[in-house]
Scaffold this motif. Structure first.
Motif, PDB file in Angstrom:
ATOM      1  N   GLN A 223       0.856  -1.191   0.000  1.00  0.00           N
ATOM      2  CA  GLN A 223       0.000   0.000   0.000  1.00  0.00           C
ATOM      3  C   GLN A 223       0.893   1.242   0.000  1.00  0.00           C
ATOM      4  O   GLN A 223       0.485   2.307  -0.438  1.00  0.00           O
ATOM      5  CB  GLN A 223      -0.904   0.010   1.231  1.00  0.00           C
ATOM      6  CG  GLN A 223      -1.995  -1.035   1.143  1.00  0.00           C
ATOM      7  CD  GLN A 223      -3.152  -0.699   2.065  1.00  0.00           C
ATOM      8  OE1 GLN A 223      -3.120  -0.986   3.244  1.00  0.00           O
ATOM      9  NE2 GLN A 223      -4.177  -0.077   1.515  1.00  0.00           N
TER      10      GLN A 223
ATOM     11  N   ARG B   7      -7.015   7.328  -1.305  1.00  0.00           N
ATOM     12  CA  ARG B   7      -6.929   5.999  -0.695  1.00  0.00           C
ATOM     13  C   ARG B   7      -7.783   5.064  -1.514  1.00  0.00           C
ATOM     14  O   ARG B   7      -8.764   4.522  -1.042  1.00  0.00           O
ATOM     15  CB  ARG B   7      -7.429   6.058   0.757  1.00  0.00           C
ATOM     16  CG  ARG B   7      -6.749   7.133   1.577  1.00  0.00           C
ATOM     17  CD  ARG B   7      -7.426   7.305   2.909  1.00  0.00           C
ATOM     18  NE  ARG B   7      -7.361   6.105   3.713  1.00  0.00           N
ATOM     19  CZ  ARG B   7      -6.742   6.011   4.894  1.00  0.00           C
ATOM     20  NH1 ARG B   7      -6.140   7.042   5.402  1.00  0.00           N
ATOM     21  NH2 ARG B   7      -6.756   4.886   5.555  1.00  0.00           N
TER      22      ARG B   7
ATOM     23  N   ARG C  98      -2.253   6.315  -2.090  1.00  0.00           N
ATOM     24  CA  ARG C  98      -2.200   5.021  -1.402  1.00  0.00           C
ATOM     25  C   ARG C  98      -2.812   3.957  -2.297  1.00  0.00           C
ATOM     26  O   ARG C  98      -3.895   4.137  -2.837  1.00  0.00           O
ATOM     27  CB  ARG C  98      -2.971   5.115  -0.093  1.00  0.00           C
ATOM     28  CG  ARG C  98      -2.971   3.843   0.698  1.00  0.00           C
ATOM     29  CD  ARG C  98      -2.580   4.123   2.112  1.00  0.00           C
ATOM     30  NE  ARG C  98      -3.088   3.138   3.056  1.00  0.00           N
ATOM     31  CZ  ARG C  98      -2.291   2.438   3.855  1.00  0.00           C
ATOM     32  NH1 ARG C  98      -0.995   2.575   3.785  1.00  0.00           N
ATOM     33  NH2 ARG C  98      -2.799   1.593   4.725  1.00  0.00           N
TER      34      ARG C  98
ATOM     35  N   ARG D 259      -4.182  -2.970  -1.237  1.00  0.00           N
ATOM     36  CA  ARG D 259      -3.344  -4.057  -0.744  1.00  0.00           C
ATOM     37  C   ARG D 259      -2.982  -4.999  -1.892  1.00  0.00           C
ATOM     38  O   ARG D 259      -3.855  -5.347  -2.694  1.00  0.00           O
ATOM     39  CB  ARG D 259      -4.168  -4.820   0.293  1.00  0.00           C
ATOM     40  CG  ARG D 259      -3.359  -5.467   1.343  1.00  0.00           C
ATOM     41  CD  ARG D 259      -4.267  -6.029   2.417  1.00  0.00           C
ATOM     42  NE  ARG D 259      -3.597  -5.929   3.704  1.00  0.00           N
ATOM     43  CZ  ARG D 259      -2.551  -6.680   4.035  1.00  0.00           C
ATOM     44  NH1 ARG D 259      -2.109  -7.608   3.225  1.00  0.00           N
ATOM     45  NH2 ARG D 259      -1.961  -6.519   5.209  1.00  0.00           N
TER      46      ARG D 259
END
Ligand code: UDP
Ligand code: MG
Length: 354
Positions: free
Chosen positions: A94, A121, A193, A196
């Motif tokens: 990330q 994000r 960001r 994952r």
């Protein structure tokens, strides 16, 4: 200049391969070492790390005896990392490794802390984003107004910043608060960001809440003072109500029909008292844990690592160097005690029947 990376890992077997190849690519031309802190993983993480460490002695591994938590893993990483600059990052990609050279450049301009700030994000759910927004706002209010929104634990620290952080040995840790508290010269670097790379978040809701509470309670007694304020307010309201009821009883003949209101007030007051007691109990409990002075973490295994010469306060290091493994390793040049490639440890509990 030697750059150390510190990466806490907890059950990240799926991300390690791609993580390391992206880091190698991003740090081509740099002198670097990478310290993984295995935070009590129960999957194949430790075995994979051992394999990688055998191949490349820039890759170092510390392994805890059990899961001590992300913040403690970062603490151990900073205790052992000995680069001129140390970068802490997550294992799940990330935090993009491609940002590392930019961070180093800012460090070379003289900043003690370089903090990448998440401007988007993409990878996070709506829920995570909104709870994070509330979290950062509350923290800035309650903990330290120098805490900047959307800066996590992905950060670069100069050597002297690392030395300063090492001097904090408290049990309940909120690293971002410690860094803000230090007040060192900081550069902020916006970045996006990423989602994952694989696996699942290791911060489910309950753990996130606990983390937030540690942040608040380890830096501020405000919740305790808040309960004084709320308690005073409610008591005043109670007395006001008492006066009103007395007036009714003395000067009117309205029958006081007040069961419901009494019960409601009783509930509110008891609730508030219990809440306040709970907050106090929590602080007392933390104080108690702190006063025991237990180690912050227990290290049960390590590869390619050197023990700091003066030892580490409040850390328990249980490593038996394995001579077989030591043979294949280069001899350390200085006289620091080598933590030889300790044999991988067995963290499982065995239950014997009678
Ligand atoms: N982590 C850890 N111990 C824990 C929980 C997480 O070392 O108890 C590590 C995890 O492997 C990862 C980093 O901390 O490298 C951040 O965790 P995660 O990505 O799950 O958190 P999120 O990004 O979802 O907040
Ligand atoms: Mg993550």
């Amino acid at each position: 200049m030697l750059l150390s990376l510190v990466i806490p890992v907890f059950n990240e077997e799926q991300t390690l391969g791609i993580l390391i190849s992206r880091i190698r690519e991003a740090l081509r031309g740099f002198d670097w070492q990478l310290l993984f802190v295995n935070d009590g993983s129960t999957d194949g993480t430790l075995d994979i790390l051992h394999e990688i460490a055998l191949d490349d002695n820039r890759i170092q591994v510390l392994s805890f005896s059990r899961n001590f938590g992300h913040q403690t893993a970062i603490t151990a990483g900073l205790d052992f990392a000995n680069g001129d600059a140390v970068i802490v990052m997550d294992a799940d990609l990330q935090d993009p490794p491609e940002l590392l050279p930019k961070m180093v450049r800012l460090f070379e301009q003289g900043y003690d802390v370089v903090s990448p700030q998440r401007i988007s994000r993409r990878g996070d759910t709506w829920f995570k984003r909104s709870t994070a927004a509330v979290f950062y706002r509350t923290m800035a209010r309650l903990v330290d107004k120098r805490l900047t929104s959307n800066i996590g634990d992905f950060r670069l620290f100069s050597r002297r910043a690392v030395l300063a952080i090492r001097s904090f040995r408290e049990q309940h840790r909120f690293m971002r608060g410690l860094v803000a508290w230090l007040g060192l010269r900081e550069a902020i670097l916006p970045f996006e960001r990423q989602p994952r790379a694989a696996g699942e978040t290791k911060y489910p809701l309950l753990k996130m809440l606990r983390f937030a509470w540690t942040g608040v309670s380890s830096f501020s007694a405000l919740p305790l003072r808040l309960s004084i304020a709320v308690g005073t307010l409610l008591s005043c309201a109670g007395f006001g109500y008492l006066l009103y009821v007395t007036y009714l009883a003395l000067f009117t003949n309205i029958l006081v029909p007040g069961w419901a209101s009494v019960v409601i007030l009783q509930c509110i007051f008891s609730g508030m008292i219990l809440l306040a007691l709970g907050a106090i109990g929590d602080y007392v409990g933390r104080n108690y844990e702190e006063s025991k002075g237990r180690p912050l973490y227990v290290i049960a295994g390590a590869y390619n690592l050197m023990l700091p010469e003066n030892g580490i306060p409040r850390a328990s290091i249980l490593i038996q160097p394995d001579p077989m493994d030591l043979d294949v390793r280069e001899e350390p040049e200085n006289d620091a005690a080598p933590i030889g490639a300790a044999a991988s440890h067995d963290t499982t509990r065995r239950v014997f029947s009678a």
